[in-house]
Write a protein that holds these residues in place. Structure first.
Motif, PDB file in Angstrom:
ATOM      1  N   ASP A 131      51.069  53.296 -10.002  1.00 44.13           N
ATOM      2  CA  ASP A 131      49.602  53.489 -10.627  1.00 44.13           C
ATOM      3  C   ASP A 131      50.245  54.207 -12.627  1.00 44.13           C
ATOM      4  OD1 ASP A 131      48.341  51.906  -9.405  1.00 44.13           O
ATOM      5  OD2 ASP A 131      47.353  53.667  -8.479  1.00 44.13           O
ATOM      6  N   GLN A 132      51.134  54.688 -12.427  1.00 44.18           N
ATOM      7  CA  GLN A 132      51.711  55.907 -13.024  1.00 44.18           C
ATOM      8  C   GLN A 132      51.929  54.479 -14.716  1.00 44.18           C
ATOM      9  OE1 GLN A 132      53.382  55.459 -10.370  1.00 44.18           O
ATOM     10  NE2 GLN A 132      55.618  55.828 -10.643  1.00 44.18           N
ATOM     11  N   TRP A 133      52.474  53.327 -14.602  1.00 46.24           N
ATOM     12  CA  TRP A 133      53.167  52.685 -15.077  1.00 46.24           C
ATOM     13  C   TRP A 133      51.741  51.952 -16.475  1.00 46.24           C
ATOM     14  CZ3 TRP A 133      55.601  48.069 -12.549  1.00 46.24           C
ATOM     15  CH2 TRP A 133      56.896  48.976 -11.590  1.00 46.24           C
ATOM     16  N   GLN A 134      50.003  52.162 -15.681  1.00 49.51           N
ATOM     17  CA  GLN A 134      49.123  51.446 -16.629  1.00 49.51           C
ATOM     18  C   GLN A 134      49.108  52.388 -17.947  1.00 49.51           C
ATOM     19  OE1 GLN A 134      45.869  52.393 -14.133  1.00 49.51           O
ATOM     20  NE2 GLN A 134      44.428  51.930 -15.582  1.00 49.51           N
ATOM     21  N   PRO A 135      49.235  53.842 -18.287  1.00 54.45           N
ATOM     22  CA  PRO A 135      49.603  53.979 -19.743  1.00 54.45           C
ATOM     23  C   PRO A 135      50.148  52.876 -20.881  1.00 54.45           C
ATOM     24  CG  PRO A 135      49.603  55.869 -18.293  1.00 54.45           C
ATOM     25  CD  PRO A 135      49.706  54.685 -17.238  1.00 54.45           C
ATOM     26  N   TYR A 136      51.164  52.675 -19.719  1.00 59.21           N
ATOM     27  CA  TYR A 136      52.262  52.417 -20.695  1.00 59.21           C
ATOM     28  C   TYR A 136      52.586  50.352 -21.123  1.00 59.21           C
ATOM     29  CZ  TYR A 136      54.152  57.077 -20.045  1.00 59.21           C
ATOM     30  OH  TYR A 136      54.042  57.926 -19.693  1.00 59.21           O
ATOM     31  N   ALA A 137      51.375  49.387 -20.384  1.00 59.84           N
ATOM     32  CA  ALA A 137      50.982  48.877 -19.880  1.00 59.84           C
ATOM     33  C   ALA A 137      49.442  48.152 -19.503  1.00 59.84           C
ATOM     34  CB  ALA A 137      51.838  47.641 -18.846  1.00 59.84           C
ATOM     35  N   PRO A 138      48.571  47.975 -20.359  1.00 57.09           N
ATOM     36  CA  PRO A 138      47.589  48.548 -20.191  1.00 57.09           C
ATOM     37  C   PRO A 138      47.113  46.875 -20.084  1.00 57.09           C
ATOM     38  CG  PRO A 138      48.331  48.989 -23.036  1.00 57.09           C
ATOM     39  CD  PRO A 138      49.263  49.032 -22.086  1.00 57.09           C
ATOM     40  N   GLY A 139      46.615  47.091 -19.145  1.00 54.73           N
ATOM     41  CA  GLY A 139      45.920  45.003 -19.664  1.00 54.73           C
ATOM     42  C   GLY A 139      44.896  44.442 -20.793  1.00 54.73           C
ATOM     43  N   LEU A 140      44.611  43.012 -20.442  1.00 54.89           N
ATOM     44  CA  LEU A 140      43.866  42.691 -21.750  1.00 54.89           C
ATOM     45  C   LEU A 140      43.050  41.381 -20.491  1.00 54.89           C
ATOM     46  CD1 LEU A 140      47.290  41.896 -23.780  1.00 54.89           C
ATOM     47  CD2 LEU A 140      45.331  44.069 -24.667  1.00 54.89           C
ATOM     48  N   LYS A 141      41.949  42.196 -20.659  1.00 55.02           N
ATOM     49  CA  LYS A 141      40.588  41.235 -20.160  1.00 55.02           C
ATOM     50  C   LYS A 141      40.085  40.494 -21.667  1.00 55.02           C
ATOM     51  CE  LYS A 141      42.143  41.423 -15.771  1.00 55.02           C
ATOM     52  NZ  LYS A 141      42.915  40.598 -16.017  1.00 55.02           N
TER      53      LYS A 141
END
Length: 73
Positions: free
Chosen positions: A51-61
């Protein structure tokens, strides 16, 4: 996308059945006949336990989630 299309309807609901032969969909307690059917099932993000990856790989919905850029192809 289909706001001005006179011959399209966008529905949100829980699909409980699809009859391909009769070309109808059961949505909640409503039967809906169709000519063409597009189903968008939705998705969720997965960071594979990181989950620490979230700021670096935001989703595109949504279109609004895409980065703003002057360089458009």
């Amino acid at each position: 996308m289909f706001r001005d299309a006179f011959n399209a309807r966008v529905l949100l609901g829980t699909v409980t059945g699809i009859d391909l032969e009769k070309r109808c969909v059961q949505i909640d307690d409503q039967r809906v006949d169709y000519d063409y059917l597009v189903i968008a099932t939705g998705a969720t993000h997965s960071y594979f336990g990181k989950d620490q990856w979230q700021p670096y790989a935001p989703g595109l919905k949504r279109v609004e989630d895409a980065p703003k850029s002057a360089d458009v192809c």
